[in-house]
Design an enzyme around this catalytic site. Structure first.
Site, short mmCIF file in Angstrom:
data_model
loop_
_atom_site.label_atom_id
_atom_site.label_comp_id
_atom_site.label_asym_id
_atom_site.label_seq_id
_atom_site.Cartn_x
_atom_site.Cartn_y
_atom_site.Cartn_z
N SER A 4 0.81 -1.22 0.00
CA SER A 4 0.00 0.00 0.00
C SER A 4 0.84 1.27 0.00
O SER A 4 0.26 2.35 -0.02
CB SER A 4 -0.92 0.03 1.22
N LYS A 41 -8.46 3.54 6.44
CA LYS A 41 -7.41 4.52 6.17
C LYS A 41 -7.97 5.94 6.15
O LYS A 41 -7.36 6.87 6.69
CB LYS A 41 -6.74 4.19 4.84
#
Length: 928
Positions: A818, A861
């Protein structure tokens, strides 16, 4: 000393175990294990005695029996038919004295005096309590840690010799007592009598009865009611009787019924001369001693084995023959499946032929009892009316804030159930009509023999087609996955409430033995059914809601089997209609059970088990959601838990938000509830001080933001944790899960130094994250000319320098695909000297061609980014669909930009900068 009966006194109360009554003058042995209320009361009384310098005052408290479902609260109203609602009977059967509420207590009780403690080896201690005098409970004034009430005491008034009615009743009671003593002596003549009456005890019994006079009628009533074969309800009625005459009448009725039953059996014996005994006994009535014959009849009557009028040819010596008949009746009422009925009949035949002294007798009987307790066909009827979906939605909304996805799934399930029910009702009506028509056709054909066989076969075929059209009830198997404290367990309980079904929780954390799921085989000592079958027995219906808590923490394969593999059959909708428990060894239908499993992580669940469940992910709560949960549920709960009332603690939204952001950092609300509890305890101390000093008017229920540091200490977390100023080589990334089980930001720092092209990685990076750094560096080196880093396309920018890539918080492991986009921009920022704005965070992986690849955990997130003070977030374009599940408050607080290529990200990060190769980005993606 006992309190004065002429006035109302305050008295501590202890609920007696179910089925137990203490009468004045009677000695009771009270178990003390698992009785926290009794321990608290004794500790309080002993402390008071110590304060009085131990003046020898006996320890006394009120002993109150639990109420009976057959009696009213005053003990005077007895149900005539003796039937009780099944739900009320189930609540009473599961009632425990240590957990009794004030509604469960009887209105009358007896003052008890502690006379000692009885201890035996390998047995729990018993408290010896002597009954003193009866009282009436007027009002309960305290429930925790033990009951305390205002009571009125009643002395037993001695009767006078001139009271002819009481004297006559007393003489009847004394005569019946003597007759009962005689029968008890006769029962002791049996060679194999289970209990023998000692001559010394019999003599003392006789002396006690003969020495009593009418003035002691109350004591004799209490004594005989305690030792006679009276029911629990009859003892309660004797305890609650207002005067001596009514108690005497009830005692005479109880003893008269018991003695008359024995006399009737003896009378039958005197007229019967062909009484037979089992062939194995080798006895004949003509050879039997008359005293032994009378004792056998008396013992049978006392045990309730030969009721009046029963056949004299019944097996007298068989132990507990009625137990087998009763067991057979229970099995018939259980409506067993065909397979279970076949096994039960076989075991019943074995049980009747078996000697009760045989160890196998108890094993067989226990197995049949378990078969009878399993709900084979009994279900909770789903009343799915027009308002069902609306009511279920309201129930879920009242219990939980947010969680729209799981609520939607439950409403879908309810809608499907409702449609199936309507279809099945129509089909069942057609089946009934066709069955009646088929029966009529069969009867007409028998009489007239004119109907062709083809018509009957066609009708049977149509009937079978209708039965096939009936839609089965396959309940879904849901898996609620999410961080701790997000309401997974309480949500399952709300689901059961909204469906109107019974609820049972099974904790799978730490289960290491396969037999705990599937049960032990009957060949083992102390074998028992598994957790699934035991849960069905407890709820008593075949369609409950089962919560399989912490399924991700169930044990794997070991020397005791594989519990996770045993769950495969339980959680497979195509198999659990014939689940096989090793103990029961008969297929059990679990298809009607709604299984809801919970897990914190999906990584530890075996893939085959995970494939059988429908996973619904519960993410962490946002600040706004936590505020709503706190105001609706947590704050009222903690105010009540800390002894305060509504309005005595006032928390504003600013105080709640400050507590959420500065003192807790979690996905759930458990720590938030602890902090709110701390605030309530702080205000409880202030309120108690104000009450004690008489300055209640000065008490302020409002909690200000400035008070939080005094109550909760210094702030544990900074609300804004993003950098204030940017510098080249530093980029803010995003991770889905931090140590608290939620999203957060991650700083990526890159520094260069003179060297030979070496790259050093620190910060406890995993293999995937290291690969992200290598891919990012390769892309930057390949596009150094387009980025303006070199004047020669073939020049290596790393020829005379070395790099150090670091992620702070090095003790925390970090891994996952990521951070490729963040690493690439960090390298470009370092080489160009352009700082990345600190309010911009990003996530996404890149390929060698510069494409931004999608990643997971978008919701977590973004929540973490908003919590950290980030203003703009760069996301992969392929993650647009995940943004739809993000709460609206998060989307309103962030500027979300989707990018497809690294050049798009560069233009958004440095909109005013110019890169020489930027205009060619759409023509080619990579020189590789």
């Amino acid at each position: 000393m006992a309190p004065n009966s002429s006035k109302t006194s305050k008295l501590a109360l202890i609920p007696l175990p179910k089925g137990t009554v203490l009468l004045p003058g009677v000695l009771l042995r009270l178990p003390v294990a698992n009785r926290s209320d009794l321990a608290s009361l004794l500790s309080s009384l002993l402390n008071q005695s110590a304060g009085l310098k131990n003046d020898g005052t006996p320890i006394t408290f009120g002993c109150v029996p639990l109420g009976s479902p057959l009696l009213s609260n005053d003990g005077q109203q007895l149900l005539e038919d003796g039937t009780v609602d099944a739900e009320k009977r189930g609540e009473y059967d599961s009632l425990d004295a240590g957990e009794a509420r004030k509604e469960d207590l009887f209105r009358f009780g007896t003052l008890g005096k502690v006379t000692g403690v009885q201890r035996r080896a390998f047995a729990e201690p018993l408290l010896l309590i002597q009954g003193m005098e009866r009282f009436t409970v007027d009002r309960i004034v305290q429930e925790e840690p033990f009951f305390e009430a205002e009571v009125t005491f009643h002395d037993d008034i001695e009767s006078s010799e001139q009271d002819s009615e009481i004297n006559e009743l007393f003489q009847q009671l004394r005569q019946l007592s003597r007759e009962l003593l005689t029968l008890l002596r006769l029962s002791s003549l049996l060679p194999n009598a289970s209990s023998r009456l000692s001559p010394l005890v019999a003599r003392r019994f006789e002396l006690y009865i003969s020495r009593t006079d009418p003035s002691q009628a109350g004591k004799l009533v209490n004594f005989m009611a305690d030792i006679s074969d009276s029911s629990f309800e009859e003892k309660l009625m004797i305890l609650a009787s207002p005067d001596l005459k009514s108690r005497l009448e009830k005692a005479v009725e109880v003893l008269g019924r018991q003695v008359q039953g024995i006399k009737s059996n003896i009378k039958i014996t005197s007229f019967t001369t062909t009484t037979s005994f089992p062939p194995t006994s080798g006895l004949d009535i003509s050879q039997m001693d008359p005293r032994e014959l009378l004792a056998r009849r008396a013992m049978s009557s006392l045990a309730g084995l030969t009721p009046p009028g029963a056949s004299s040819g019944q097996n007298e010596d068989e132990k507990e023959p009625d137990e087998v008949d009763e067991l057979q009746q229970k099995l018939q009422e259980a409506e067993l499946s065909p397979e279970a009925r076949k096994v039960a009949d076989k075991e019943l035949r074995r049980l009747r032929k078996m000697n009760p002294a045989n160890a196998e007798y108890g094993v067989c009987r226990t197995y049949l009892e378990n078969l009878a307790e399993i709900p084979w066909t009994k279900v909770t009827e789903d009343q799915l009316g027009a308002e069902t979906l609306k009511q279920a939605r309201k129930q879920l909304d009242d219990d939980h804030y947010g969680l729209e996805r799981i609520k939607k799934r439950l409403l879908e399930y309810l809608a499907v159930l409702r449609l199936k029910q309507s279809i099945n009702q129509g089909v069942e009506k057609q089946i009934a009509e066709l069955s009646q028509t088929l029966d009529t056709m069969t009867e007409d054909n028998k009489e007239k023999e004119t109907l062709p066989e083809s018509d009957r076969l066609a009708a049977e075929a149509k009937l079978q087609l209708l039965k096939n059209r009936q839609m089965g009830d396959k309940s879904p198997i849901l898996l609620l996955a999410g961080p701790p404290g997000t309401g997974k367990t309480s949500l399952a309980r709300s689901i059961a409430t909204s469906l109107g079904r019974k609820f049972h929780r099974i904790s799978l954390g730490g289960v290491r033995d396969e037999a705990e799921i599937r049960g032990h085989r009957r060949t083992y000592v102390a074998a028992m059914p598994g957790l699934i079958v035991s849960g069905l027995k407890k709820v008593g219906v075949a369609n409950p809601v089962f919560l399989l808590d912490e399924i991700d923490k169930i044990g794997g394969a070991n020397f005791q089997g594989d519990p996770s593999a045993a769950m495969l059959e339980v959680l497979d909708p195509e198999q659990n209609h014939s689940f096989m428990d090793h103990y029961i060894n008969v297929p059990i239908d679990l298809s009607k059970v709604l299984f809801i499993a919970t897990a914190n992580s999906l990584e530890t669940i075996p893939a085959p088990l995970l494939d059988r469940m429908e996973t619904i992910t519960l993410s962490g709560y946002t600040t706004v959601e936590k505020r709503h949960i706190a105001k609706r549920h947590l704050i009222p709960k903690q105010i009540r838990a800390n002894g305060l009332a509504d309005g005595q603690v006032n928390l504003s939204d600013d105080v709640i938000d400050k507590t959420i952001t500065s003192y807790t950092r979690e996905s759930g609300v458990r720590n938030l509830e602890r902090e709110i509890s701390s605030i309530c305890r702080y205000k409880a101390v202030q309120y108690a001080d104000a009450t004690d000093t008489g300055a209640l008017a000065s008490y302020d229920p409002i909690v200000a933001v400035d008070n939080l540091e005094d109550i909760l200490g210094i702030e544990r977390f900074d609300e804004e944790i993003a950098e204030k100023h940017g510098r080249p080589g530093v980029v803010t990334g995003l991770v889905a899960y931090s140590t608290g089980g939620q999203g957060s930001i991650l700083f990526i720092e890159v520094a260069d130094m003179p060297g030979n092209g070496r790259v050093q990685l620190t910060g406890k990076l995993g293999d995937v994250l290291k690969e992200s750094v290598e891919v990012a560096l390769t892309w930057v080196k390949a596009h150094s000319f387009e980025l303006g880093l070199t004047h020669d396309p073939n020049e290596d920018i790393m020829k005379s320098r070395s790099l150090h890539v670091h992620c702070p918080s090095g003790a925390i492991p970090k891994d996952g695909p990521s951070a490729g986009l963040a690493h690439t921009l960090a390298l470009i920022s370092l080489f160009t000297g352009k700082a990345v704005p600190p309010q911009i965070a990003m996530t996404g992986e890149i390929s060698l061609r510069g494409r931004v690849m999608p990643v997971g955990g978008i919701k977590e997130k973004l929540i973490g980014a908003l919590r950290a003070g980030v203003k703009t977030v760069l996301l992969p374009d392929h993650n647009r669909k995940e943004v739809k599940d993000v709460p609206q408050e998060v989307k309103d607080g962030l500027e979300i930009i989707h990018v497809r290529h690294i050049w798009e990200a560069i233009r958004h990060v440095w909109p005013d900068a110019h890169f020489p190769g930027e205009q060619h980005a759409n023509i080619f993606e990579s020189r590789l």
